[in-house]
Each structure stands twice: as structure tokens, then as C-alpha cells.
Design a protein around this motif. Structure first.
Motif, PDB file in Angstrom:
ATOM      1  N   UNK A 168       4.955   9.022   7.516  1.00 42.41           N
ATOM      2  CA  UNK A 168       4.448  10.398   7.436  1.00 42.41           C
ATOM      3  C   UNK A 168       2.941  10.451   7.657  1.00 42.41           C
ATOM      4  N   UNK A 169       2.240   9.358   7.347  1.00 42.59           N
ATOM      5  CA  UNK A 169       0.801   9.303   7.600  1.00 42.59           C
ATOM      6  C   UNK A 169       0.523   9.165   9.094  1.00 42.59           C
ATOM      7  N   UNK A 170       1.318   8.329   9.777  1.00 44.47           N
ATOM      8  CA  UNK A 170       1.086   8.098  11.201  1.00 44.47           C
ATOM      9  C   UNK A 170       1.586   9.247  12.071  1.00 44.47           C
ATOM     10  N   UNK A 171       2.651   9.897  11.673  1.00 46.39           N
ATOM     11  CA  UNK A 171       3.238  10.962  12.486  1.00 46.39           C
ATOM     12  C   UNK A 171       3.561  12.149  11.582  1.00 46.39           C
ATOM     13  N   UNK A 172       2.757  13.179  11.674  1.00 44.12           N
ATOM     14  CA  UNK A 172       2.938  14.349  10.829  1.00 44.12           C
ATOM     15  C   UNK A 172       3.819  15.380  11.533  1.00 44.12           C
ATOM     16  N   UNK A 173       4.185  16.416  10.800  1.00 46.60           N
ATOM     17  CA  UNK A 173       5.029  17.466  11.365  1.00 46.60           C
ATOM     18  C   UNK A 173       6.504  17.122  11.265  1.00 46.60           C
ATOM     19  N   UNK A 174       7.320  17.921  11.919  1.00 46.76           N
ATOM     20  CA  UNK A 174       8.769  17.751  11.834  1.00 46.76           C
ATOM     21  C   UNK A 174       9.248  16.429  12.419  1.00 46.76           C
ATOM     22  N   UNK A 175       8.578  15.974  13.487  1.00 47.38           N
ATOM     23  CA  UNK A 175       9.011  14.711  14.086  1.00 47.38           C
ATOM     24  C   UNK A 175       8.765  13.553  13.119  1.00 47.38           C
ATOM     25  N   UNK A 176       7.634  13.559  12.437  1.00 43.96           N
ATOM     26  CA  UNK A 176       7.373  12.524  11.437  1.00 43.96           C
ATOM     27  C   UNK A 176       8.385  12.564  10.313  1.00 43.96           C
ATOM     28  N   UNK A 177       8.726  13.788   9.876  1.00 47.10           N
ATOM     29  CA  UNK A 177       9.724  13.928   8.827  1.00 47.10           C
ATOM     30  C   UNK A 177      11.092  13.438   9.302  1.00 47.10           C
ATOM     31  N   UNK A 178      11.407  13.714  10.567  1.00 46.67           N
ATOM     32  CA  UNK A 178      12.679  13.253  11.131  1.00 46.67           C
ATOM     33  C   UNK A 178      12.736  11.724  11.162  1.00 46.67           C
ATOM     34  N   UNK A 179      11.651  11.094  11.594  1.00 43.63           N
ATOM     35  CA  UNK A 179      11.615   9.632  11.628  1.00 43.63           C
ATOM     36  C   UNK A 179      11.744   9.053  10.226  1.00 43.63           C
ATOM     37  N   UNK A 180      11.035   9.638   9.281  1.00 46.60           N
ATOM     38  CA  UNK A 180      11.064   9.151   7.905  1.00 46.60           C
ATOM     39  C   UNK A 180      12.479   9.251   7.327  1.00 46.60           C
ATOM     40  N   UNK A 181      13.113  10.384   7.513  1.00 48.09           N
ATOM     41  CA  UNK A 181      14.465  10.565   6.981  1.00 48.09           C
ATOM     42  C   UNK A 181      15.457   9.653   7.683  1.00 48.09           C
ATOM     43  N   UNK A 182      15.300   9.485   8.977  1.00 43.72           N
ATOM     44  CA  UNK A 182      16.222   8.645   9.735  1.00 43.72           C
ATOM     45  C   UNK A 182      16.171   7.204   9.271  1.00 43.72           C
ATOM     46  N   UNK A 183      14.974   6.657   9.122  1.00 40.85           N
ATOM     47  CA  UNK A 183      14.859   5.251   8.731  1.00 40.85           C
ATOM     48  C   UNK A 183      15.358   5.050   7.303  1.00 40.85           C
ATOM     49  N   UNK A 184      15.122   6.016   6.430  1.00 40.86           N
ATOM     50  CA  UNK A 184      15.617   5.902   5.055  1.00 40.86           C
ATOM     51  C   UNK A 184      17.141   5.933   5.016  1.00 40.86           C
ATOM     52  N   UNK A 185      17.751   6.774   5.847  1.00 36.66           N
ATOM     53  CA  UNK A 185      19.215   6.843   5.882  1.00 36.66           C
ATOM     54  C   UNK A 185      19.823   5.539   6.391  1.00 36.66           C
ATOM     55  N   UNK A 186      19.187   4.943   7.400  1.00 35.36           N
ATOM     56  CA  UNK A 186      19.706   3.667   7.923  1.00 35.36           C
ATOM     57  C   UNK A 186      19.594   2.571   6.865  1.00 35.36           C
ATOM     58  N   UNK A 194       5.293   2.643  11.517  1.00 36.91           N
ATOM     59  CA  UNK A 194       6.577   3.235  11.886  1.00 36.91           C
ATOM     60  C   UNK A 194       7.428   2.211  12.635  1.00 36.91           C
ATOM     61  N   UNK A 195       6.793   1.475  13.542  1.00 35.83           N
ATOM     62  CA  UNK A 195       7.514   0.443  14.288  1.00 35.83           C
ATOM     63  C   UNK A 195       8.086  -0.608  13.345  1.00 35.83           C
ATOM     64  N   UNK A 196       7.283  -1.029  12.369  1.00 35.58           N
ATOM     65  CA  UNK A 196       7.749  -2.028  11.410  1.00 35.58           C
ATOM     66  C   UNK A 196       8.939  -1.512  10.611  1.00 35.58           C
ATOM     67  N   UNK A 197       8.861  -0.238  10.176  1.00 35.60           N
ATOM     68  CA  UNK A 197       9.936   0.341   9.373  1.00 35.60           C
ATOM     69  C   UNK A 197      11.252   0.391  10.144  1.00 35.60           C
ATOM     70  N   UNK A 198      11.200   0.789  11.413  1.00 39.15           N
ATOM     71  CA  UNK A 198      12.438   0.893  12.188  1.00 39.15           C
ATOM     72  C   UNK A 198      12.982  -0.482  12.572  1.00 39.15           C
ATOM     73  N   UNK A 199      12.090  -1.409  12.927  1.00 37.75           N
ATOM     74  CA  UNK A 199      12.571  -2.754  13.228  1.00 37.75           C
ATOM     75  C   UNK A 199      13.231  -3.373  12.004  1.00 37.75           C
ATOM     76  N   UNK A 230       0.813  -1.224   0.000  1.00 33.67           N
ATOM     77  CA  UNK A 230       0.000   0.000   0.000  1.00 33.67           C
ATOM     78  C   UNK A 230       0.845   1.272   0.000  1.00 33.67           C
ATOM     79  N   UNK A 231       2.160   1.148   0.242  1.00 30.18           N
ATOM     80  CA  UNK A 231       3.029   2.326   0.240  1.00 30.18           C
ATOM     81  C   UNK A 231       3.211   2.857  -1.174  1.00 30.18           C
TER      82      UNK A 231
END
Length: 420
Positions: free
Chosen positions: A52-70, A147-152, A43-44
Motif C-alpha cells: 500500500x505504501x508503494x502503490x496507492x489507490x484502488x490498484x494498490x488495494x487490489x494487489x494487497x488483497x490479492x496477495x493476502x488471499x493467496x 510488492x514484487x517480494x510479496x507476490x513472489x 519494518x511492516x
């Protein structure tokens, strides 16, 4: 071949034969192969956009960028990581971090991930993986399941030999409803756990595979995994996995109406009890219901006593079921506390968010409690609530059960019957 002959052959290089004798040999080394895993939710639209759907704003963007970098770091060959990120990328992460309202529970983990990424080729994969799992645990607790699935998964990709990371990815994916993705990661955890001798992760992954098939109502495939997990838990002293495997076997036996096997695995789960393990509150609630329905109130009370210390870990619906069962089991021995549990149950049932089926079950438990206490007035009130919310398919059965309760109550309290 005897043990002596086997010892004579031990340590000989593959294909070597004793002098004057020819031997047919074969390579018995196990070829370890990591099963492929599903990396994206179909579905992505954009990789990781569910964050970004689950957590909006700068914190959501930070999580998204962090997981992509890892994930990018993990997918890059070690010799090429030195030039992976552009100059100034670390400053960009720090700027976004400063703009974000980061919860204290994950502040250190996120900062450590960014510090590791700044080291590029010198980053420690195990530290990256552990930090990703910490963020995943926080996200799962906050209900951010994608988000949990992406980071795990990022942690598992960073450390392919870390069976626990693959296990947690499967667990998070299953919680997010992505059963196919969960199955692939759990199978990988089984393979990596065996290869790396991570026995706890190996046994737990078998349990979770059983749960995946159970959630699909595929009992025939679920049971072998629960049995393997039960054996592994006993062999490797993994009590938590053994308890959860026994719970799974108990559920399957109970569903097919095999009360003898269900009782056997109920005792097995109790003998491997671990108070702080995942699934412990649900196990105790299931055992309390099982023993109560069988009329074994002493065993039900023992499970409920243990559950009373863990009620906060249950959802509200399950808390209501626990209180109603406690009222029923307590009334069975004339406990004065039964009235308090009954009052608490009625108060919780007033919550409009409680599903009808849960309200029905609680009311039926209160009807049994009233009958055991000989209180016909309370029985009538509970019976009315149970019949009002009873599912149509079982209404005649419930009506007959309540009629029997009233007749038992009247036989035990003839004075009350005449007064009514």
C-alpha cells in the motif's frame, strides 16, 4: 566394495541380508528438509502494508488483497479450503477489480488468480504460483520491490515444491535490500531444487547466495557459492548460471588484485555468454573496463560491440561509462567513430543527475582517448574535468596519471606542443 558387489546389493530392501551372512546396514537415503524462510519484513506494521505504501489507490488495494488471499489459501489445509472464503467474496474481488486501473501487463494474471481463488479447494496451485510470479516480475520492473517480494513469496507458498518461485522470492528480497530474508529463501531454493531435480534453479540460487555475501563484503563466504554455482552450471548445462558465477569469481579476483585469476574467469564468462540473461550488460561493461585498463583494446572492443546491442538495459550511469569506454577503445586504433563517441560522452556528462564519481571516470577515459588520438586540446579539456571531479583520496595519483598522458601526447605531437 567392487562394482559387481554393489550391483548384487542393489535393490535389496533396507536391513535384508544374504542367506547365512549378517550385514551391518545403514539407511543412506537423503533426508530432505526445507530450510525455514523469513516471511515478513520487520519494518511492516501490518502484513503487506509495504504494498500500500508503494502503490496507492484502488490498484494498490487490489494487489494487497490479492496477495493476502493467496497466502491465506496456501496456509490452509486442502480439505478446509472449500469454506475458506465467505460467500460473495468473489463478487467483492470483481467489484474492486472493476474500480482499479490495472496495467495490461498483469491484467490476465490477476484475473486468473481471482478465478483460481473462486474455485477454492479445486484451485490449481501451479497456476496460482506462475501468475504470482508474473505479477512479481511486473512489480520488480516497475520498481515496486516490496510488492514484487510479496507476490513472489505468495507464489512460493502456494507451490512449496517450485524451486523457481523460492529463487525469485530471494532475488526480489535482495533487490529490496532485505538480505537476511533473501538468504533464507535462496537456501530454500537450493534445497528444493536439489530435491525436485530443478538444476537451473539450483545453480542460479547458488549464484544469488554468492551475490548476497558479496554485497556484504564477505568474500570468504561468497567465493564457495560462486564456485559451486560454476561447477553446477557446467555439469547441468545451465549456461546463464555458469556465466553469472564466472562473473562473480571475476569480480572477487579483481578486487583482491589477482589479475591472472580475473582473466581466467573473464574468459570463462565469455565462453558461457548468454545475451538475454540477467546481468549480461553489467558483465560486458566489467569486462570492457578490465581489458581496457590492461591495454588489451581488441578484447575490450569485442565486449563493447556486444554491449552496444544491450545498452538500453543499462541504467544511465552505466550507459555513460559504456560510451566513454567505447571512445577510449576506439581512439586506440585511430577509429574515426571515436570523435562521435567522445561528443556523446560530453553530452551525457552534462546531465546534473550524473554522480561525480561516474563523471570523473568518464572524463579520465576521454583523457586516455585524446592521448591515443594525439589531440592535446581534447586532452586538456578532459584532464580539467577529471581533476575537478576526482575523489580527494586519489587526487595525487590521478594528477600523476594525467601528467604522464600529457607528456606522451607531447612526445607524439611536438608541433602541437610548440603551438600551445
Amino acid at each position: 566394495m567392487s562394482r559387481i558387489k554393489r550391483s548384487l546389493h542393489a535393490g535389496r530392501p533396507h536391513g535384508e541380508a544374504t542367506e547365512g551372512v549378517q550385514h551391518r546396514t545403514r539407511d543412506t537415503r537423503r533426508p530432505w528438509c526445507e530450510p525455514p524462510a523469513i516471511l515478513r519484513d520487520p519494518s511492516d506494521k501490518l502484513e503487506g502494508d509495504s504494498i500500500l505504501t508503494e502503490m496507492q489507490g484502488n490498484f494498490g488495494l487490489l494487489l494487497w488483497q490479492t496477495v493476502r488471499d493467496v497466502v491465506l489459501w496456501a496456509a490452509t489445509l486442502p480439505r478446509a479450503r472449500r469454506r475458506l472464503f465467505a460467500d460473495g467474496s468473489a463478487d467483492g474481488r470483481l467489484l474492486l477489480r472493476a474500480k482499479s486501473d490495472v496495467p495490461s501487463q498483469v491484467s490476465a494474471a490477476i484475473d486468473t488468480v481471482h478465478g483460481m481463488l473462486a474455485l477454492s479447494s479445486r484451485a490449481d496451485a501451479s497456476i496460482l504460483s506462475v501468475c504470482c510470479l508474473e505479477i512479481a516480475a511486473y512489480a520488480r520492473g516497475a520498481g515496486l520491490l516490496h510488492t514484487a517480494t510479496a507476490f513472489a513469496q505468495a507464489g512460493a507458498l502456494a507451490s512449496p515444491g517450485f524451486a523457481e518461485a523460492a529463487l525469485q522470492t530471494g532475488i526480489c528480497a535482495a533487490a529490496a535490500g532485505q538480505l537476511a530474508r533473501a538468504e533464507t529463501w535462496l537456501r530454500r531454493s537450493v534445497a528444493v531444487g536439489r530435491r525436485e531435480n530443478d538444476r537451473a534453479a539450483y545453480a542460479s540460487a547458488l549464484v544469488e547466495l554468492g551475490r548476497v555475501y558479496e554485497s556484504r563484503a564477505d568474500q570468504l563466504r561468497a567465493e564457495p557459492y560462486f564456485r559451486r554455482a560454476f561447477v553446477a552450471g557446467r555439469r547441468y548445462a545451465a549456461r546463464s548460471a555458469r556465466m553469472r558465477a564466472a562473473h562473480g569469481l571475476f569480480r572477487l579476483a579483481h578486487v583482491r588484485g589477482d589479475n591472472v585469476s580475473a582473466a581466467h574467469y573473464a574468459f570463462a564468462a565469455q565462453s558461457a555468454f548468454v545475451s538475454d540473461a540477467d546481468g549480461t550488460p553489467a558483465l560486458l561493461l566489467d569486462l570492457a573496463r578490465f581489458w581496457t585498463d590492461r591495454g588489451e583494446h581488441a578484447r575490450a572492443r569485442a565486449a563493447l560491440r556486444r554491449l552496444s546491442h544491450l545498452r538500453a538495459r543499462l541504467p544511465v550511469v552505466s550507459q555513460l561509462a559504456a560510451v566513454a569506454l567505447t571512445a577510449r577503445a576506439s581512439a586506440g586504433r585511430g577509429n574515426s567513430m571515436a570523435a562521435e563517441y567522445t561528443a556523446e560522452t560530453w553530452a551525457m556528462m552534462a546531465d546534473p543527475a550524473i554522480p561525480e564519481e561516474t563523471r570523473f571516470r568518464a572524463a579520465l577515459d576521454l583523457a586516455h582517448a585524446a592521448q591515443a588520438a594525439g589531440d592535446e586540446v581534447a586532452l586538456i579539456r578532459a584532464a580539467r574535468a577529471a581533476l575537478t571531479s576526482a575523489p580527494h583520496a586519489i587526487y595525487p595519483t590521478i594528477a600523476a596519471e594525467i601528467a604522464e598522458l600529457r607528456s606522451l601526447c607531447a612526445a607524439a605531437s611536438p608541433v602541437v606542443e610548440r603551438a600551445s
